[in-house]
Motif scaffolding. Sequence first.
Motif, PDB file in Angstrom:
ATOM      1  N   GLU A 287       0.819  -1.211   0.000  1.00 32.68           N
ATOM      2  CA  GLU A 287       0.000   0.000   0.000  1.00 32.68           C
ATOM      3  C   GLU A 287       0.856   1.265   0.000  1.00 32.68           C
ATOM      4  O   GLU A 287       0.534   2.241  -0.686  1.00 32.68           O
ATOM      5  CB  GLU A 287      -0.951  -0.004   1.191  1.00 32.68           C
TER       6      GLU A 287
ATOM      7  N   GLN B  88       2.164   1.731  -3.507  1.00 28.73           N
ATOM      8  CA  GLN B  88       1.106   2.189  -4.410  1.00 28.73           C
ATOM      9  C   GLN B  88       0.826   3.678  -4.209  1.00 28.73           C
ATOM     10  O   GLN B  88       0.678   4.433  -5.187  1.00 28.73           O
ATOM     11  CB  GLN B  88      -0.166   1.382  -4.181  1.00 28.73           C
ATOM     12  N   LYS B  89       0.750   4.120  -2.945  1.00 31.01           N
ATOM     13  CA  LYS B  89       0.479   5.531  -2.669  1.00 31.01           C
ATOM     14  C   LYS B  89       1.669   6.403  -3.071  1.00 31.01           C
ATOM     15  O   LYS B  89       1.484   7.532  -3.551  1.00 31.01           O
ATOM     16  CB  LYS B  89       0.127   5.751  -1.199  1.00 31.01           C
TER      17      LYS B  89
ATOM     18  N   ALA C  98       3.721   5.739  -5.528  1.00 31.82           N
ATOM     19  CA  ALA C  98       3.655   5.798  -6.994  1.00 31.82           C
ATOM     20  C   ALA C  98       2.595   6.801  -7.447  1.00 31.82           C
ATOM     21  O   ALA C  98       2.809   7.552  -8.405  1.00 31.82           O
ATOM     22  CB  ALA C  98       3.366   4.411  -7.561  1.00 31.82           C
ATOM     23  N   ALA C  99       1.451   6.818  -6.754  1.00 30.46           N
ATOM     24  CA  ALA C  99       0.393   7.777  -7.103  1.00 30.46           C
ATOM     25  C   ALA C  99       0.879   9.206  -6.902  1.00 30.46           C
ATOM     26  O   ALA C  99       0.634  10.083  -7.750  1.00 30.46           O
ATOM     27  CB  ALA C  99      -0.851   7.513  -6.266  1.00 30.46           C
ATOM     28  N   LEU C 100       1.587   9.453  -5.804  1.00 32.01           N
ATOM     29  CA  LEU C 100       2.128  10.794  -5.545  1.00 32.01           C
ATOM     30  C   LEU C 100       3.162  11.171  -6.605  1.00 32.01           C
ATOM     31  O   LEU C 100       3.162  12.296  -7.113  1.00 32.01           O
ATOM     32  CB  LEU C 100       2.746  10.863  -4.149  1.00 32.01           C
TER      33      LEU C 100
ATOM     34  N   ALA D 188       3.340  10.062  -9.685  1.00 33.46           N
ATOM     35  CA  ALA D 188       2.658  10.294 -10.961  1.00 33.46           C
ATOM     36  C   ALA D 188       1.969  11.654 -10.967  1.00 33.46           C
ATOM     37  O   ALA D 188       2.074  12.419 -11.943  1.00 33.46           O
ATOM     38  CB  ALA D 188       1.649   9.174 -11.219  1.00 33.46           C
ATOM     39  N   THR D 189       1.280  11.974  -9.890  1.00 35.59           N
ATOM     40  CA  THR D 189       0.597  13.266  -9.789  1.00 35.59           C
ATOM     41  C   THR D 189       1.619  14.400  -9.831  1.00 35.59           C
ATOM     42  O   THR D 189       1.428  15.402 -10.530  1.00 35.59           O
ATOM     43  CB  THR D 189      -0.232  13.342  -8.491  1.00 35.59           C
TER      44      THR D 189
ATOM     45  N   ASP E  70      -2.577  13.117  -2.199  1.00 35.02           N
ATOM     46  CA  ASP E  70      -1.782  11.891  -2.345  1.00 35.02           C
ATOM     47  C   ASP E  70      -0.728  11.783  -1.241  1.00 35.02           C
ATOM     48  O   ASP E  70      -0.470  10.693  -0.725  1.00 35.02           O
ATOM     49  CB  ASP E  70      -1.101  11.848  -3.720  1.00 35.02           C
TER      50      ASP E  70
ATOM     51  N   GLU F 112      -2.442  10.642   1.966  1.00 35.47           N
ATOM     52  CA  GLU F 112      -2.731   9.214   1.914  1.00 35.47           C
ATOM     53  C   GLU F 112      -1.451   8.396   2.132  1.00 35.47           C
ATOM     54  O   GLU F 112      -1.468   7.378   2.821  1.00 35.47           O
ATOM     55  CB  GLU F 112      -3.381   8.849   0.583  1.00 35.47           C
TER      56      GLU F 112
END
Length: 163
Positions: free
Chosen positions: A98, A101-102, A104-106, A108-109, A130, A133
């Motif tokens: 998790e 994943q978070k 990676a989301a940060l 990417a954003t 992000d 999270e």
Amino acid sequence: MSSDAWFHRIKSAQRDLIKLVGGIERAAEISSVSPSHIGRMNNARDVDMMPLSVVYALESECGVPVVTQAMAELSGRRLSDPEAELKAHVGVIASYSEVLQKAAALMATGAAAIADANVTFTEAHAMDRDAAELERKISGFRQALAVVKATGGGRAELKVVGE
């Protein structure tokens, strides 16, 4: 420990066990022992002790090894739960996943926001969301690691489904 301290420790555990299963009447139903006999086992001053079959029946009913734990403690031992250790290791693995994943989301954003060298209010808000999270997931990951450290660590015996 005094010569009769063990007696009081076990009697206390018996009372706790009877309470956990729902009282004297319910313990009698579960164990097929008369309520008056269960009452004597529940009385701190009575010498009646639970037979192992009664202990087993009641502990199985409530899922808490109260008397067994007390007996182990009196022998200088403690009970362990191999399932809990597996869950702790699975918790670390899931928490770590998790976090990644978070993160990676940060990333990417953030990469999309910074690509034009201009961060808008909306992009900053998305990155902050992000990041928040990710912070929460890192906190959960650290808690999972604390559980593993508290249990002494070890190898996670995980199996791949389908093999």
